[in-house]
Design a protein around this motif. Sequence first.
Motif, PDB file in Angstrom:
ATOM      1  N   GLY A 275     -18.220  60.789  35.995  1.00 37.81           N
ATOM      2  CA  GLY A 275     -18.324  60.376  34.600  1.00 37.81           C
ATOM      3  C   GLY A 275     -18.654  58.908  34.416  1.00 37.81           C
ATOM      4  O   GLY A 275     -18.811  58.441  33.295  1.00 37.81           O
ATOM      5  N   GLU A 276     -18.790  58.163  35.540  1.00 40.92           N
ATOM      6  CA  GLU A 276     -19.032  56.713  35.436  1.00 40.92           C
ATOM      7  C   GLU A 276     -20.496  56.337  35.654  1.00 40.92           C
ATOM      8  O   GLU A 276     -20.834  55.154  35.736  1.00 40.92           O
ATOM      9  CB  GLU A 276     -18.154  55.965  36.452  1.00 40.92           C
ATOM     10  CG  GLU A 276     -16.672  56.094  36.176  1.00 40.92           C
ATOM     11  CD  GLU A 276     -15.796  55.541  37.299  1.00 40.92           C
ATOM     12  OE1 GLU A 276     -14.571  55.542  37.126  1.00 40.92           O
ATOM     13  OE2 GLU A 276     -16.348  55.121  38.338  1.00 40.92           O
ATOM     14  N   GLY A 277     -21.383  57.353  35.761  1.00 38.32           N
ATOM     15  CA  GLY A 277     -22.786  57.084  36.054  1.00 38.32           C
ATOM     16  C   GLY A 277     -23.460  56.186  35.025  1.00 38.32           C
ATOM     17  O   GLY A 277     -24.165  55.235  35.375  1.00 38.32           O
ATOM     18  N   ALA A 278     -23.217  56.485  33.759  1.00 32.40           N
ATOM     19  CA  ALA A 278     -23.874  55.709  32.700  1.00 32.40           C
ATOM     20  C   ALA A 278     -23.411  54.253  32.729  1.00 32.40           C
ATOM     21  O   ALA A 278     -24.203  53.336  32.492  1.00 32.40           O
ATOM     22  CB  ALA A 278     -23.584  56.337  31.333  1.00 32.40           C
ATOM     23  N   LYS A 279     -22.136  54.048  33.054  1.00 26.93           N
ATOM     24  CA  LYS A 279     -21.605  52.677  33.125  1.00 26.93           C
ATOM     25  C   LYS A 279     -22.326  51.881  34.217  1.00 26.93           C
ATOM     26  O   LYS A 279     -22.679  50.724  34.042  1.00 26.93           O
ATOM     27  CB  LYS A 279     -20.099  52.728  33.402  1.00 26.93           C
ATOM     28  CG  LYS A 279     -19.427  51.370  33.459  1.00 26.93           C
ATOM     29  CD  LYS A 279     -17.937  51.487  33.726  1.00 26.93           C
ATOM     30  CE  LYS A 279     -17.312  50.114  33.934  1.00 26.93           C
ATOM     31  NZ  LYS A 279     -17.818  49.428  35.160  1.00 26.93           N
ATOM     32  N   LEU A 280     -22.568  52.568  35.351  1.00 33.57           N
ATOM     33  CA  LEU A 280     -23.255  51.918  36.467  1.00 33.57           C
ATOM     34  C   LEU A 280     -24.650  51.465  36.045  1.00 33.57           C
ATOM     35  O   LEU A 280     -25.118  50.383  36.414  1.00 33.57           O
ATOM     36  CB  LEU A 280     -23.363  52.917  37.631  1.00 33.57           C
ATOM     37  CG  LEU A 280     -23.173  52.413  39.045  1.00 33.57           C
ATOM     38  CD1 LEU A 280     -21.834  51.749  39.215  1.00 33.57           C
ATOM     39  CD2 LEU A 280     -23.346  53.552  40.041  1.00 33.57           C
ATOM     40  N   LEU A 281     -25.310  52.315  35.279  1.00 33.75           N
ATOM     41  CA  LEU A 281     -26.649  51.980  34.783  1.00 33.75           C
ATOM     42  C   LEU A 281     -26.562  50.824  33.795  1.00 33.75           C
ATOM     43  O   LEU A 281     -27.315  49.847  33.900  1.00 33.75           O
ATOM     44  CB  LEU A 281     -27.267  53.201  34.096  1.00 33.75           C
ATOM     45  CG  LEU A 281     -28.627  52.958  33.454  1.00 33.75           C
ATOM     46  CD1 LEU A 281     -29.723  52.983  34.508  1.00 33.75           C
ATOM     47  CD2 LEU A 281     -28.905  53.982  32.357  1.00 33.75           C
TER      48      LEU A 281
ATOM     49  N   GLN B 109     -26.266  61.726  37.096  1.00 32.67           N
ATOM     50  CA  GLN B 109     -25.431  62.685  37.827  1.00 32.67           C
ATOM     51  C   GLN B 109     -25.439  62.378  39.321  1.00 32.67           C
ATOM     52  O   GLN B 109     -24.405  62.424  39.990  1.00 32.67           O
ATOM     53  CB  GLN B 109     -25.968  64.101  37.572  1.00 32.67           C
ATOM     54  CG  GLN B 109     -25.143  65.199  38.220  1.00 32.67           C
ATOM     55  CD  GLN B 109     -23.790  65.346  37.566  1.00 32.67           C
ATOM     56  OE1 GLN B 109     -23.683  65.379  36.340  1.00 32.67           O
ATOM     57  NE2 GLN B 109     -22.753  65.408  38.371  1.00 32.67           N
ATOM     58  N   TRP B 110     -26.617  62.016  39.835  1.00 36.05           N
ATOM     59  CA  TRP B 110     -26.717  61.698  41.270  1.00 36.05           C
ATOM     60  C   TRP B 110     -25.855  60.495  41.642  1.00 36.05           C
ATOM     61  O   TRP B 110     -25.312  60.428  42.745  1.00 36.05           O
ATOM     62  CB  TRP B 110     -28.171  61.426  41.657  1.00 36.05           C
ATOM     63  CG  TRP B 110     -29.001  62.651  41.928  1.00 36.05           C
ATOM     64  CD1 TRP B 110     -30.108  63.067  41.233  1.00 36.05           C
ATOM     65  CD2 TRP B 110     -28.837  63.605  43.004  1.00 36.05           C
ATOM     66  NE1 TRP B 110     -30.614  64.218  41.788  1.00 36.05           N
ATOM     67  CE2 TRP B 110     -29.869  64.573  42.863  1.00 36.05           C
ATOM     68  CE3 TRP B 110     -27.911  63.739  44.041  1.00 36.05           C
ATOM     69  CZ2 TRP B 110     -29.991  65.655  43.738  1.00 36.05           C
ATOM     70  CZ3 TRP B 110     -28.038  64.820  44.917  1.00 36.05           C
ATOM     71  CH2 TRP B 110     -29.069  65.759  44.759  1.00 36.05           C
ATOM     72  N   TYR B 111     -25.754  59.485  40.737  1.00 42.14           N
ATOM     73  CA  TYR B 111     -24.913  58.318  41.051  1.00 42.14           C
ATOM     74  C   TYR B 111     -23.521  58.794  41.457  1.00 42.14           C
ATOM     75  O   TYR B 111     -22.918  58.297  42.411  1.00 42.14           O
ATOM     76  CB  TYR B 111     -24.757  57.389  39.845  1.00 42.14           C
ATOM     77  CG  TYR B 111     -26.015  56.718  39.333  1.00 42.14           C
ATOM     78  CD1 TYR B 111     -27.230  56.828  40.005  1.00 42.14           C
ATOM     79  CD2 TYR B 111     -25.971  55.948  38.167  1.00 42.14           C
ATOM     80  CE1 TYR B 111     -28.360  56.203  39.505  1.00 42.14           C
ATOM     81  CE2 TYR B 111     -27.096  55.316  37.675  1.00 42.14           C
ATOM     82  CZ  TYR B 111     -28.293  55.456  38.341  1.00 42.14           C
ATOM     83  OH  TYR B 111     -29.406  54.825  37.847  1.00 42.14           O
ATOM     84  N   GLU B 112     -23.015  59.751  40.666  1.00 41.93           N
ATOM     85  CA  GLU B 112     -21.663  60.265  40.915  1.00 41.93           C
ATOM     86  C   GLU B 112     -21.641  61.151  42.158  1.00 41.93           C
ATOM     87  O   GLU B 112     -20.718  61.084  42.966  1.00 41.93           O
ATOM     88  CB  GLU B 112     -21.178  61.029  39.676  1.00 41.93           C
ATOM     89  CG  GLU B 112     -21.093  60.107  38.463  1.00 41.93           C
ATOM     90  CD  GLU B 112     -21.066  60.831  37.129  1.00 41.93           C
ATOM     91  OE1 GLU B 112     -20.677  62.014  37.091  1.00 41.93           O
ATOM     92  OE2 GLU B 112     -21.424  60.205  36.120  1.00 41.93           O
ATOM     93  N   ASP B 113     -22.676  61.961  42.315  1.00 42.98           N
ATOM     94  CA  ASP B 113     -22.719  62.885  43.451  1.00 42.98           C
ATOM     95  C   ASP B 113     -22.902  62.143  44.778  1.00 42.98           C
ATOM     96  O   ASP B 113     -22.495  62.635  45.828  1.00 42.98           O
ATOM     97  CB  ASP B 113     -23.834  63.911  43.251  1.00 42.98           C
ATOM     98  CG  ASP B 113     -23.549  64.832  42.073  1.00 42.98           C
ATOM     99  OD1 ASP B 113     -22.362  64.974  41.721  1.00 42.98           O
ATOM    100  OD2 ASP B 113     -24.498  65.385  41.504  1.00 42.98           O
ATOM    101  N   LEU B 114     -23.533  60.963  44.730  1.00 41.96           N
ATOM    102  CA  LEU B 114     -23.661  60.156  45.954  1.00 41.96           C
ATOM    103  C   LEU B 114     -22.412  59.323  46.210  1.00 41.96           C
ATOM    104  O   LEU B 114     -22.311  58.652  47.235  1.00 41.96           O
ATOM    105  CB  LEU B 114     -24.854  59.201  45.852  1.00 41.96           C
ATOM    106  CG  LEU B 114     -26.264  59.803  45.857  1.00 41.96           C
ATOM    107  CD1 LEU B 114     -27.305  58.689  45.902  1.00 41.96           C
ATOM    108  CD2 LEU B 114     -26.462  60.738  47.034  1.00 41.96           C
ATOM    109  N   GLY B 115     -21.474  59.326  45.268  1.00 41.70           N
ATOM    110  CA  GLY B 115     -20.256  58.534  45.431  1.00 41.70           C
ATOM    111  C   GLY B 115     -20.466  57.059  45.131  1.00 41.70           C
ATOM    112  O   GLY B 115     -19.674  56.211  45.547  1.00 41.70           O
ATOM    113  N   LEU B 116     -21.529  56.727  44.391  1.00 46.12           N
ATOM    114  CA  LEU B 116     -21.756  55.319  44.029  1.00 46.12           C
ATOM    115  C   LEU B 116     -20.743  54.883  42.984  1.00 46.12           C
ATOM    116  O   LEU B 116     -20.504  53.681  42.798  1.00 46.12           O
ATOM    117  CB  LEU B 116     -23.172  55.126  43.475  1.00 46.12           C
ATOM    118  CG  LEU B 116     -24.328  55.645  44.334  1.00 46.12           C
ATOM    119  CD1 LEU B 116     -25.665  55.305  43.679  1.00 46.12           C
ATOM    120  CD2 LEU B 116     -24.261  55.053  45.751  1.00 46.12           C
TER     121      LEU B 116
END
Lengths: 404, 149
Positions: free
Chosen positions: A324-330, A313-320
């Motif tokens: 909904g794309e947080g899991a993809k980033l991981l 959730q933080w990935y998205e909240d930080l604008g990384l």
Amino acid sequence: MAADGGDGVSGEVAVLGVGMHPWGKWGRGFVEYGVAAARAALADAGLEWREIGSVVGADTVRGGYPGYVSGATFAKALGWQGARVTSVYAACASGAQAVNTARGQILSGLADVVLVVGADAAPKGFFRPAGGDRPDDPDWLRFRILGATNPTYFGLYARRRMAVHGDTLEDFAQVKVKNSALGTLNPYARYRKSVTAEEVAASAVVADPLRLLDICATSDGGAAVVLSSMGFARRHGAVDPVRIRAVSTVTPRYPTTVPDLPDIATDSAVAAEPAAATFRASIARAAYEEAGIGPEDLALAEVYDLSTALELQWYEDLGLCGEGEGAKLLRDGTTALGGRIPVNTSGGLASFGEAVPAQAIAQVCEVTWQLRGAAGDRQVERARVGITANQGLFGHGSAVIAVR
Amino acid sequence: MSRTRTPVVAGWFAGDGDDFRLLGTRCRACASVFFPREEFHCRNPGCPGGGDLDEVPLSRRGRVWSFTDSRYRPPSPYVTDPELPWEPCTLIAVELKAERMVVLGQAAPGVTVADLTVGMEVEAVPGVLHEDAETIWTTWKWRPTGVTV
Ligand SMILES: [Zn+2]
């Protein structure tokens, strides 16, 4: 950029020293951990305790009266020397509030060099509210009426992500795998053993869908930083110190749309349209705005992974990434060491367990080591800008941006 | 001697059977709804002010926003019988469309996480939180509609 126009105008303060007491379950008092961290930070800064003009303590609610006046408690333990004293409390954001208080004193000219200390001695098991009947206290009510521990809120957020964004239990487990691997490289972490996805899946469910190894423990620990004006840093011989450029300490905007700890309900949006950004997203946004940078400038981030799902959730909240794309980033390794934007190189709360008033200060310690190029095997290459982010109970946002 | 039925918090819900409702308050000036109820001041920063807060029943039905459970016994002030083994307790966060808010609650007895999906319709029903020698402490529970327990 840095010191142009003088100390006050730049808006930056120098991080002269950082120090920690290892996290663990040591069974001793919080003062001991705080003093050890403070001495380490002073040594790192090359300063005597007597040279400190102000001490700011991040309070703990678990140490009795001395915990509520932690600034004075630490000052006395280090040996009264007359420094200005402040004690602050903001739940999980206490450490960042303490950093911000120190920064404010420096930028306003009230103090030249400030020691910030936070430490905790955690109880066994779930955090619980203070005793007594308090039907006007949301924290008391959520336990009394719902039996809603902190992990149940993490469970709600995790299940919501699975339903809305398609995150999987395997994604959550991989956050633990990543952070535990980084924790093995950090001498201050409590857990220094790699964890596999199979081990996460085999651990007991605590709050569906989250398992024991998805949820951070509570720990003993202490962290401290020594901050100064840019002028003091120059006179002290610190040529190119890490600098704190922004500290966000924002509150939510009415109406809230996510049930935040310890509330039993969100606000109603029937008479007021919610802001475009959620509270968590607004925390980072305020820090970016103050620092004059964006997420694309970051080399690393330390985020509050109270649960594995919350890190995504933080990935998205930080604008990384987008919503909904947080899991993809991981999954594509972006947030692993060696990726475009490593997250929680310290090992995160997954490897530390939470020592509430020390945790946000510990985040600043990790970013400082990274920006100095002193993070050893955890080092992020060419790290120049880092962010920390955290959310405390009762509407406390915090984020710190440091640069070098 | 019969035991008294006492709400765990006074004024948060009322009624029996199909008349059961959670009770919030609504600002006369801006129509903002509050649960838990605000009695004295509207919290909408855009409120013109001056409005009293009136009691208002909340929608009986809503949709599951999310759900979870407590697999371990919660600490006090949650009341449990330490003599009995802990049974997992399901928690549901419910989105009320008319009020545009999310309200948490325990699920009705027998409802497990396996019975729930995000978006499913549930309704507020009267329930029992715990009982002691003198008192049956009552509360609200969320129950999937159409489910008979
Ligand atoms: Zn109003």
